[in-house]
Design an enzyme around this catalytic site. Structure first.
Site, PDB file in Angstrom:
ATOM      1  N   ASP A 484     -16.632  -4.049  40.006  1.00 30.22           N
ATOM      2  CA  ASP A 484     -17.363  -2.783  40.178  1.00 30.22           C
ATOM      3  C   ASP A 484     -18.187  -3.552  39.104  1.00 30.22           C
ATOM      4  O   ASP A 484     -19.106  -2.500  39.138  1.00 30.22           O
ATOM      5  CB  ASP A 484     -16.714  -1.801  39.062  1.00 30.22           C
ATOM      6  CG  ASP A 484     -16.133  -1.335  40.119  1.00 30.22           C
ATOM      7  OD1 ASP A 484     -17.154  -0.604  41.499  1.00 30.22           O
ATOM      8  OD2 ASP A 484     -15.284  -0.288  40.102  1.00 30.22           O
TER       9      ASP A 484
HETATM   10  C1  GLC Z   1     -11.051  -1.125  38.709  1.00 28.22           C
HETATM   11  C2  GLC Z   1     -11.706  -0.037  40.085  1.00 28.22           C
HETATM   12  C3  GLC Z   1     -11.303  -0.850  41.443  1.00 28.22           C
HETATM   13  C4  GLC Z   1     -11.820  -2.297  40.738  1.00 28.22           C
HETATM   14  C5  GLC Z   1     -11.750  -3.218  39.583  1.00 28.22           C
HETATM   15  C6  GLC Z   1     -12.633  -4.097  39.333  1.00 28.22           C
HETATM   16  O1  GLC Z   1      -9.718  -1.091  38.767  1.00 28.22           O
HETATM   17  O2  GLC Z   1     -10.443   0.739  40.165  1.00 28.22           O
HETATM   18  O3  GLC Z   1     -12.027  -0.134  41.619  1.00 28.22           O
HETATM   19  O4  GLC Z   1     -12.382  -2.747  41.904  1.00 28.22           O
HETATM   20  O5  GLC Z   1     -11.580  -2.313  38.385  1.00 28.22           O
HETATM   21  O6  GLC Z   1     -14.058  -3.592  39.435  1.00 28.22           O
HETATM   22  C1  GLC Z   2     -13.878  -0.547  37.084  1.00 23.39           C
HETATM   23  C2  GLC Z   2     -13.867  -1.191  35.792  1.00 23.39           C
HETATM   24  C3  GLC Z   2     -14.854  -1.399  34.388  1.00 23.39           C
HETATM   25  C4  GLC Z   2     -15.933  -0.319  34.904  1.00 23.39           C
HETATM   26  C5  GLC Z   2     -16.270   0.627  35.787  1.00 23.39           C
HETATM   27  C6  GLC Z   2     -17.516   1.042  35.957  1.00 23.39           C
HETATM   28  O1  GLC Z   2     -13.014   0.618  36.765  1.00 23.39           O
HETATM   29  O2  GLC Z   2     -12.591  -1.866  36.077  1.00 23.39           O
HETATM   30  O3  GLC Z   2     -14.225  -2.128  33.718  1.00 23.39           O
HETATM   31  O4  GLC Z   2     -16.442   0.118  33.835  1.00 23.39           O
HETATM   32  O5  GLC Z   2     -15.147   0.395  37.087  1.00 23.39           O
HETATM   33  O6  GLC Z   2     -17.455   2.151  36.501  1.00 23.39           O
END
Ligand code: GLC
Ligand code: GLC
Length: 826
Positions: A484
Site C-alpha cells: 500500500d
Molecule cells: C496492510 C494491508 C494490506 C497490505 C499490506 C502492505 O496489511 O491490510 O492490504 O497489502 O498492509 O502494505
Molecule cells: C496499510 C499499510 C500501512 C499504510 C496503510 C495506508 O495498512 O500497512 O502502512 O499506512 O495501508 O492506507
C-alpha cells in the site's frame, strides 16, 4: 523472558503475570456478538459492526494503555482488588489468565479469597456470559462486597468519542430486578438495547458513571467500591454504566457461583415497548437470560463451544518433531485464521474498529487460511467479493460488510487486486472439488443486470493484468500493488493527502495514474497465480483459452527476465520516471522482498539459476534473527516518487520493517526450491510460539502473528539502533495468519490440496526423521506418515496409499473412510 506457557492439551495459553509487555488479548464470539478481552479483562464488545453497534466503551491509546473493560471489584475489609489485577493493581497472592478457543478464564486470589471468572460468548447467542466463582479458601468466615462494572458506549463508536455536546445529554437506562438495561436512543431511531444482568438478588447498583467512580477518581479507585456500597444511581445523560453490588458472606471452604450476562437485543419496531409506550418490552431479553442463568447451563454452553472448535480444528492435525510447530499448526495459527475471517481488519488492540470496509485483496488472501475449516462460508465470501468487481476486471479496493457494496471513496486501480481472486477461487475448488462455483452467476459492480458466471470474473481478472501493461511489458503499478505504501503515481508533498486515493495532477490526463510506472511484484504474482487459471480452463475443457492464457504467462516470464532481473534478484518496479526501483543501482532500497518469492515459485529464470541466487541474496541482505526485512538498505530520506514508503522511519512497517505477511512468501519459495532448512529457519524466526522465549523483546502475544516486527534498521537514523529490533506490533488481524498457515502446512509440511487430489510434497528440515499428519479432505480422512531415512529436505521417493504404490506425490481422492498414506523421502 516468558510471561506464561502453552497448555496444548487444553488448547490454552496460560499467562502467569498480569504485567505482560503489552495487553495480550483473546476474541470471544464467532457469529454476531464479539468481545475483545485482555489478560486483565480489559476490552469491549460489539454486535456485528465494531463501529456502528459498539456496546461497551473503550478508549484507544489510553493511559495506562489498557483501561476499560468488564471488571469485578472486591472490597474485602478495605482490601480492594480485581481478579485480573487491573485496574486496582493490588498485588495478588495468585494470578492466572487462560486464553482458550473462544473463552478466557481469569483467576486471582487475595487473603484467602479466590475469584475465578470465565468469559465466553456461547454459540448462536448475542451476549457475553461471565461466570464468577468465589471461594473462601481461608479458615475463617469472610464477608466482602462485590461490584461488577461495564461502561456503555452510545452505539456509534466514532460518534461516541467525538460528539460530547450531544452525547452527554442522551444517555438512558432502565433497571428491573437484577438487570440494568441500556436504552440510549431506543425511544427514537434504534430498535436495539443492551443489558447487564446477574442471576441473583443484588443489594444495590449504579448506572451513572460519575456516581460510581467519582469525578476525580479513576477505574483504579471507584468511590462506590472504596465506600463498600453502591449509590443506586440512575443515569440521566452523562455516561451510563452498569454495576451490580452485592454483599457476600462465605463460610470457610464455601463457594458461591454467580452468572453475569452482558447481552444485546434487537426488537421488531412494533414490539419495542410495553403498553405504556416507554418501558422496554423485555420478552426477548428475559428469554436470553433464561438460557444461561445457572452454572449447569453455563457448563453446557462451554461444552458446545468446545465441540464447535473441536470440529473446526479437526481437519488438519500434525505430529512433528517440534512441539512449537504442532501448536502453531494444530491450534493457534488455525484459530487466528478463523478470527481473521470473522473480523477482517476491523477491531483489534491496533485497529480501532471505526475504520470502514473489507479489503478486496485482504479478504481474498484470508480465504487461503480458513477455506478447509469453513468452505461454505468461504464460498459465500468469494461471491460477495466477486460481486464488487467491475466489468473490466478491476476491483473496488474495499467493500462495506453491511451493504456488501464497493466503497467508492477509495475506489479501485490497485494493481494486484484482481489476481488474488483467481488464487482464492482456485484454493476453494482445490479444497472442495466444487467446480459449480464457476457457473455461479455473480453481478459486476453489484448490478444484477450485469451478472456473469464466476469463470467470467476470473477471466476478467486475468486479462485486466494483460490489458494494462507498461513500456517493459510489465503490469502497470497504478495506485499501489500489494504494498500500500509504494505509490508510484499518487505521490505528493502536501500533508494529509492520501497516498492511495490522491489523484496526482501529473497523471490526470492519463486516467489518474502513470502509464510508465510498472510493478514487478504484480508481474511475478501474475506468473504465480496464472497457472491456476490455466488449470481451471483446462479442467473445463477450454483448451484454446488455456493455451492463450499460458502464452501470456510465458510472455510475462520472458519480460521479467528481459527487464526485471537485476543479476542476483528481481527488481521491485519502474517508477513514473522509468527509473529502476529495487536495483543494485539504487542508493537505498536496493532489494525488496515482495517479487522474489513469487518469481521463484513460478520458475522465472530457473534455468539460469535465478531461484537459488535470489534465495542467497535474500539470506544475505534481508534476513535477521527476527525475520526478513521488507527492503534493504532502509530509506533514510524522503523519496517523493515512491509515495508513502519512505515516510516511515527505517525499520518500521513497509520501510524495512519485518512485514511477516511477505516473509511467508519467501518461506514458501525456499521450500518450493527444495531448501527446507532455509524455509524452516525463516518460519521459526517469526512464528509466534518461537517468539515466546523473547516475549520481553517481542512484546505482542506469543500465540498469534502480528503484522510487523521492528527491523534491524529501527532507530538507526537517530542513533538508537537495536532498541526496537524484534518488537512486534499490530497483532491478530493480518494476512500473515493465512499466509503462514499456507507456508507451514502446504509448503514445509507439503500437504496441499490440488484440483485432482491431495498433493504431498514436504520440504522439511533435513534433521527431521519425518512426521505424521491427519488431513480430512473431500469426505475422507488421510493418515499420512512421512519417513525421512536419508535426511533430505525434499523429494518424494515412494508413496503408498492403503498399502498400494502410487506414482508421483498426489494422493487421489479416495472417498469416505480412513486412508493410510505412507511416503518415503529420499
Ligand atoms: C496492510 C494491508 C494490506 C497490505 C499490506 C502492505 O496489511 O491490510 O492490504 O497489502 O498492509 O502494505
Ligand atoms: C496499510 C499499510 C500501512 C499504510 C496503510 C495506508 O495498512 O500497512 O502502512 O499506512 O495501508 O492506507
Amino acid at each position: 523472558m516468558k510471561f506464561g506457557y502453552f497448555d496444548d492439551s487444553k488448547r490454552e495459553y496460560v499467562i502467569t503475570s498480569p504485567r505482560t509487555p503489552y495487553p495480550w488479548i483473546n476474541y470471544l464470539g464467532t457469529q454476531g456478538f464479539f468481545s475483545l478481552i485482555s489478560n486483565t479483562a480489559g476490552g469491549y464488545c460489539f454486535y456485528k459492526d465494531a463501529r456502528l453497534r459498539r456496546i461497551t466503551r473503550y478508549r484507544y491509546n489510553n493511559v495506562p494503555i489498557d483501561m476499560g473493560g468488564r471488571y469485578f471489584y472486591i472490597n474485602d475489609n478495605g482490601c480492594i482488588w480485581n481478579p485480573g489485577w487491573s485496574p486496582v493493581k493490588t498485588e495478588l497472592d495468585s494470578y492466572e489468565c487462560r486464553h482458550g478457543m473462544g473463552y478466557t478464564v481469569i483467576t486471582g486470589s487475595k487473603n484467602g479469597l479466590r475469584a475465578c471468572a470465565t468469559f465466553f460468548v456461547p454459540q448462536n447467542y448475542d451476549g457475553e456470559v461471565q461466570q464468577l466463582v468465589l471461594t473462601n479458601e481461608s479458615s475463617a468466615a469472610k464477608t466482602f462486597s462485590l461490584f461488577s462494572f461495564a461502561e456503555w458506549c452510545l452505539w456509534d463508536a466514532q460518534d461516541d468519542c467525538t460528539n460530547f455536546q450531544r452525547n452527554f445529554s442522551t444517555g438512558r437506562v432502565e433497571i428491573k430486578d437484577s438487570t440494568i438495561y441500556h436504552k440510549t436512543e431506543y425511544r427514537d431511531r434504534r430498535n436495539h438495547f443492551a443489558f447487564y444482568t446477574v442471576n441473583d438478588k443484588i443489594d444495590g447498583y449504579d448506572t451513572d458513571r460519575d456516581s460510581f467512580i467519582g469525578l476525580y477518581n479513576g477505574f483504579n479507585d471507584p468511590q462506590a467500591v472504596v465506600a463498600g456500597k453502591a449509590n443506586n444511581s440512575f443515569a440521566d445523560g452523562w455516561s451510563p454504566i452498569a454495576s451490580h453490588y452485592k454483599k457476600i458472606t462465605l463460610a470457610p471452604g464455601e463457594s458461591k457461583t454467580l452468572v453475569f450476562i452482558l447481552g444485546y437485543v434487537e426488537m421488531p419496531a412494533h414490539k419495542k415497548f410495553e403498553a405504556d409506550g416507554k418501558t422496554i418490552n423485555k420478552e426477548k431479553a428475559l428469554a436470553m437470560i433464561d438460557k444461561y442463568n445457572t452454572p449447569e447451563k453455563v457448563a453446557a454452553g462451554l461444552a458446545e463451544l468446545k465441540s464447535a472448535w473441536d470440529s473446526l480444528l479437526g481437519i488438519l492435525n500434525v505430529n512433528t518433531p517440534d512441539d512449537k510447530v504442532d501448536r502453531m499448526v494444530n491450534i493457534w495459527n488455525q484459530y487466528q485464521c478463523m478470527v481473521t475471517f470473522n473480523l477482517s481488519r476491523s477491531a483489534s488492540y491496533f485497529e480501532s474498529g471505526i475504520g470502514r470496509g473489507m479489503g478486496f485483496r485482504d479478504s481474498n488472501q484470508d480465504i487461503l487460511g480458513f477455506v478447509h475449516q469453513i468452505p461454505d462460508r468461504a464460498r459465500e465470501r468469494l461471491i460477495d467479493l466477486a460481486a464488487t468487481q467491475l466489468p473490466d476486471g478491476g476491483c473496488y479496493h474495499q467493500y462495506q460488510p453491511l451493504t456488501k457494496k464497493g466503497n467508492s471513496d477509495i475506489g479501485g486501480d490497485f494493481s494486484d487486486d484482481p489476481l488474488w481472486m483467481i488464487l482464492s477461487v482456485a484454493s476453494y475448488i482445490k479444497e472442495t472439488g466444487d467446480w459449480s462455483i464457476l457457473d455461479e452467476n455473480v453481478p459486476y459492480d453489484n448490478d444484477e443486470s450485469k451478472a456473469k458466471p464466476m469463470l467470467d470474473h476470473l477471466n476478467a481478472s486475468f486479462y485486466h493484468i494483460v490489458n494494462n501493461l507498461g513500456p517493459h511489458g510489465l503490469p502497470l503499478a497504478m495506485r499501489a500493488d500489494w504494498n500500500d505504501c509504494i505509490n508510484l503515481s499518487c505521490f505528493s508533498d502536501t500533508p494529509g493527502e492520501s497516498f492511495q486515493t490522491y489523484t496526482n495532477p501529473k497523471f490526470k490526463a492519463e486516467g489518474g495514474y502513470s502509464k510508465v510506472a510498472e510493478s514487478v511484484m504484480v508481474a511475478t504474482l501474475f506468473t504465480y497465480v496464472g497457472p491456476n487459471f490455466v488449470g481451471i480452463l483446462e479442467h473445463k475443457g477450454l483448451k484454446d483459452e488455456a493455451a492463450k492464457a499460458q502464452a501470456e504467462i510465458d510472455k510475462m516470464k520472458a519480460n521479467i527476465m528481459a527487464s526485471a532481473w537485476d543479476g542476483d534478484w528481481f527488481l521491485r518496479a519502474y517508477d513514473a520516471n522509468g527509473e529502476k526501483m529495487g536495483s543494485k543501482e539504487c542508493e537505498e532500497g536496493q532489494i525488496f522482498i515482495e517479487p522474489q518469492g513469487f518469481a521463484i515459485m513460478s520458475d522465472v529464470g530457473k534455468d539460469q539459476g535465478a531461484d537459488l541466487r535470489t534465495l542467497k541474496a535474500i539470506d544475505e541482505r534481508l534476513n535477521t534473527k527476527f525475520g526478513l526485512v521488507l527492503n534493504n538498505p532502509a530509506f533514510t530520506k524522503y523519496y517523493i516518487q515512491y509515495g508513502e514508503i519512505s515516510t516511515y522511519p527505517g525499520g518500521y512497517k513497509e520501510n524495512a520493517g519485518i512485514f511477516t505477511h511477505n516473509n511467508a512468501w519467501i518461506i514458501c519459495a525456499a521450500a518450493y526450491a527444495g531448501q527446507g532448512d532455509q524455509a524452516f529457519k525463516y518460519y521459526s524466526e517469526i512464528a509466534p510460539a518461537f517468539t515466546e522465549e523473547t516475549s520481553d523483546i517481542h512484546k505482542t502475544e506469543p500465540y498469534v502473528y502480528g503484522q510487523m516486527i521492528g527491523g534491524k534498521d529501527a532507530g538507526a537514523d537517530i542513533g538508537m539502533q537495536g532498541d526496537h529490533f524484534g518488537q512486534g506490533k499490530n497483532s491478530w488481524l493480518t494476512g500473515t495468519a493465512a499466509w503462514n498457515m499456507v507456508a507451514i502446512s502446504q509448503y514445509i509440511l507439503g500437504i496441499k490440496p490440488d484440483f485432482d487430489g491431495l498433493s504431498v510434497d514436504p520440504s522439511i528440515p533435513s534433521a527431521w526423521d519425518g512426521f505424521k499428519a491427519t488431513r480430512k479432505f473431500r469426505g475422507g480422512v488421510y493418515n499420512i506418515t512421512i519417513k525421512n531415512p536419508s535426511h533430505v529436505c525434499k523429494g518424494v521417493k515412494s508413496m503408498t496409499v492403503d498399502g498400494k504404490a502410487v506414482e508421483g506425490n498426489v494422493v487421489p481422492v479416495m472417498g469416505a473412510g480412513e486412508h493410510e498414506v505412507e511416503i518415503v523421502l529420499g
